[in-house]
Design a protein around this motif. Structure first.
Motif, PDB file in Angstrom:
ATOM      1  N   ASP A  11      36.903  37.438  45.517  1.00  0.00           N
ATOM      2  CA  ASP A  11      35.772  36.991  46.040  1.00  0.00           C
ATOM      3  C   ASP A  11      34.548  37.931  45.995  1.00  0.00           C
ATOM      4  O   ASP A  11      33.324  37.574  45.525  1.00  0.00           O
ATOM      5  CB  ASP A  11      35.913  36.028  47.273  1.00  0.00           C
ATOM      6  N   GLU A  12      35.025  39.183  46.638  1.00  0.00           N
ATOM      7  CA  GLU A  12      33.911  40.194  46.859  1.00  0.00           C
ATOM      8  C   GLU A  12      33.396  40.739  45.293  1.00  0.00           C
ATOM      9  O   GLU A  12      32.318  40.902  45.395  1.00  0.00           O
ATOM     10  CB  GLU A  12      34.739  41.465  47.657  1.00  0.00           C
ATOM     11  N   ILE A  13      34.402  40.636  44.499  1.00  0.00           N
ATOM     12  CA  ILE A  13      33.983  41.222  43.003  1.00  0.00           C
ATOM     13  C   ILE A  13      33.005  39.938  42.500  1.00  0.00           C
ATOM     14  O   ILE A  13      32.058  40.552  42.029  1.00  0.00           O
ATOM     15  CB  ILE A  13      35.089  41.390  42.158  1.00  0.00           C
ATOM     16  N   VAL A  27      38.497  44.225  26.906  1.00  0.00           N
ATOM     17  CA  VAL A  27      38.988  43.118  27.512  1.00  0.00           C
ATOM     18  C   VAL A  27      39.294  42.499  26.350  1.00  0.00           C
ATOM     19  O   VAL A  27      38.663  42.094  25.108  1.00  0.00           O
ATOM     20  CB  VAL A  27      38.064  42.427  28.336  1.00  0.00           C
ATOM     21  N   CYS A  28      40.701  42.055  25.929  1.00  0.00           N
ATOM     22  CA  CYS A  28      41.421  41.075  24.979  1.00  0.00           C
ATOM     23  C   CYS A  28      40.741  41.740  23.496  1.00  0.00           C
ATOM     24  O   CYS A  28      40.326  41.344  22.737  1.00  0.00           O
ATOM     25  CB  CYS A  28      40.507  39.646  25.051  1.00  0.00           C
ATOM     26  N   GLY A  29      40.896  43.230  23.752  1.00  0.00           N
ATOM     27  CA  GLY A  29      40.668  43.950  22.496  1.00  0.00           C
ATOM     28  C   GLY A  29      39.260  44.120  21.995  1.00  0.00           C
ATOM     29  O   GLY A  29      39.089  44.560  20.979  1.00  0.00           O
ATOM     30  N   ARG A  77      33.075  38.364  30.274  1.00  0.00           N
ATOM     31  CA  ARG A  77      34.061  39.422  30.069  1.00  0.00           C
ATOM     32  C   ARG A  77      33.767  40.443  31.252  1.00  0.00           C
ATOM     33  O   ARG A  77      34.829  41.239  31.532  1.00  0.00           O
ATOM     34  CB  ARG A  77      34.081  39.886  28.676  1.00  0.00           C
ATOM     35  N   TYR A  78      32.724  40.488  31.649  1.00  0.00           N
ATOM     36  CA  TYR A  78      32.482  41.649  32.626  1.00  0.00           C
ATOM     37  C   TYR A  78      33.370  41.114  33.929  1.00  0.00           C
ATOM     38  O   TYR A  78      34.111  42.125  34.476  1.00  0.00           O
ATOM     39  CB  TYR A  78      30.964  41.488  33.268  1.00  0.00           C
ATOM     40  N   LEU A  79      33.260  39.988  34.303  1.00  0.00           N
ATOM     41  CA  LEU A  79      34.354  39.524  35.347  1.00  0.00           C
ATOM     42  C   LEU A  79      35.614  39.531  35.056  1.00  0.00           C
ATOM     43  O   LEU A  79      36.451  40.203  35.805  1.00  0.00           O
ATOM     44  CB  LEU A  79      33.842  38.115  35.591  1.00  0.00           C
ATOM     45  N   ASP A  80      36.175  39.329  33.848  1.00  0.00           N
ATOM     46  CA  ASP A  80      37.344  39.806  33.351  1.00  0.00           C
ATOM     47  C   ASP A  80      37.776  41.116  33.682  1.00  0.00           C
ATOM     48  O   ASP A  80      38.958  41.514  34.036  1.00  0.00           O
ATOM     49  CB  ASP A  80      37.590  39.126  32.029  1.00  0.00           C
ATOM     50  N   LYS A  81      36.978  42.016  32.997  1.00  0.00           N
ATOM     51  CA  LYS A  81      37.114  43.527  33.121  1.00  0.00           C
ATOM     52  C   LYS A  81      37.196  43.861  34.850  1.00  0.00           C
ATOM     53  O   LYS A  81      38.231  44.747  35.077  1.00  0.00           O
ATOM     54  CB  LYS A  81      36.018  44.378  32.418  1.00  0.00           C
ATOM     55  N   LEU A  82      36.319  43.309  35.470  1.00  0.00           N
ATOM     56  CA  LEU A  82      36.358  43.656  37.193  1.00  0.00           C
ATOM     57  C   LEU A  82      37.736  43.267  37.742  1.00  0.00           C
ATOM     58  O   LEU A  82      38.367  43.996  38.190  1.00  0.00           O
ATOM     59  CB  LEU A  82      35.313  43.096  37.805  1.00  0.00           C
ATOM     60  N   ILE A  83      38.203  42.128  37.216  1.00  0.00           N
ATOM     61  CA  ILE A  83      39.471  41.412  37.987  1.00  0.00           C
ATOM     62  C   ILE A  83      40.601  42.415  37.471  1.00  0.00           C
ATOM     63  O   ILE A  83      41.677  42.737  37.812  1.00  0.00           O
ATOM     64  CB  ILE A  83      39.733  40.027  37.538  1.00  0.00           C
ATOM     65  N   ASP A  84      40.751  42.791  35.977  1.00  0.00           N
ATOM     66  CA  ASP A  84      41.491  43.695  35.492  1.00  0.00           C
ATOM     67  C   ASP A  84      41.752  44.865  36.334  1.00  0.00           C
ATOM     68  O   ASP A  84      42.704  45.488  36.676  1.00  0.00           O
ATOM     69  CB  ASP A  84      41.343  44.107  33.922  1.00  0.00           C
ATOM     70  N   GLU A  85      40.544  45.552  36.455  1.00  0.00           N
ATOM     71  CA  GLU A  85      40.432  46.761  37.214  1.00  0.00           C
ATOM     72  C   GLU A  85      41.048  46.710  38.709  1.00  0.00           C
ATOM     73  O   GLU A  85      41.803  47.674  39.226  1.00  0.00           O
ATOM     74  CB  GLU A  85      38.930  47.468  37.376  1.00  0.00           C
ATOM     75  N   LEU A  86      40.848  45.606  39.248  1.00  0.00           N
ATOM     76  CA  LEU A  86      41.488  45.274  40.424  1.00  0.00           C
ATOM     77  C   LEU A  86      42.957  45.185  40.575  1.00  0.00           C
ATOM     78  O   LEU A  86      43.641  45.748  41.257  1.00  0.00           O
ATOM     79  CB  LEU A  86      40.670  43.809  41.107  1.00  0.00           C
TER      80      LEU A  86
END
Length: 116
Positions: A33-35, A78-80, A95-104
């Motif tokens: 949620d913070e992200i 993200v996803c290649g 994809r920014y959000l996807d990348k942040l969740i990946d980093e988490l």
């Protein structure tokens, strides 16, 4: 040109997958949620309201109170696909959000994820 399927998907239908991905790696829903709040400018109450309304991705990002200006510091794949090279603005936000969740999920410190 038809819209990408993700644009019309409910953000609330994908959100639990973000949380599950984080929790599998020992992170929390609070951090997810913070992200999301950092990226979009939603308050916790506004985020919960968007989830309740089953808002689609396109509307979720279009109605975001204040997209974080530091989001352009998000780099990587993200996803290649390199997120900084995505030309479609809405897809880049997703994809920014996807990348942040990946980093988490990869155990990165919140200060680094939030580009502090």
């Amino acid at each position: 040109m038809t819209k990408h399927k993700i644009y019309t998907m409910s953000f609330a239908s994908v959100y639990p997958h973000y949380v599950t991905k984080a929790e599998k790696k020992g992170r929390t829903k609070t951090e997810v949620d913070e992200i999301i709040r950092w990226l979009t400018g939603y308050s916790q109450e506004e985020l919960e309201a968007q989830l309740e309304k089953q808002t689609d991705f396109e509307t979720f990002f279009a109605e975001a109170p204040q997209m974080n200006p530091s989001r352009n510091l998000i780099k990587g794949v993200v996803c290649g696909v390199r997120v900084e090279d995505i030309e479609e603005p809405m897809m880049q936000e997703i994809r920014y959000l996807d990348k942040l969740i990946d980093e988490l999920a990869k155990g990165k410190a919140m200060e680094k994820i939030l580009r502090k």
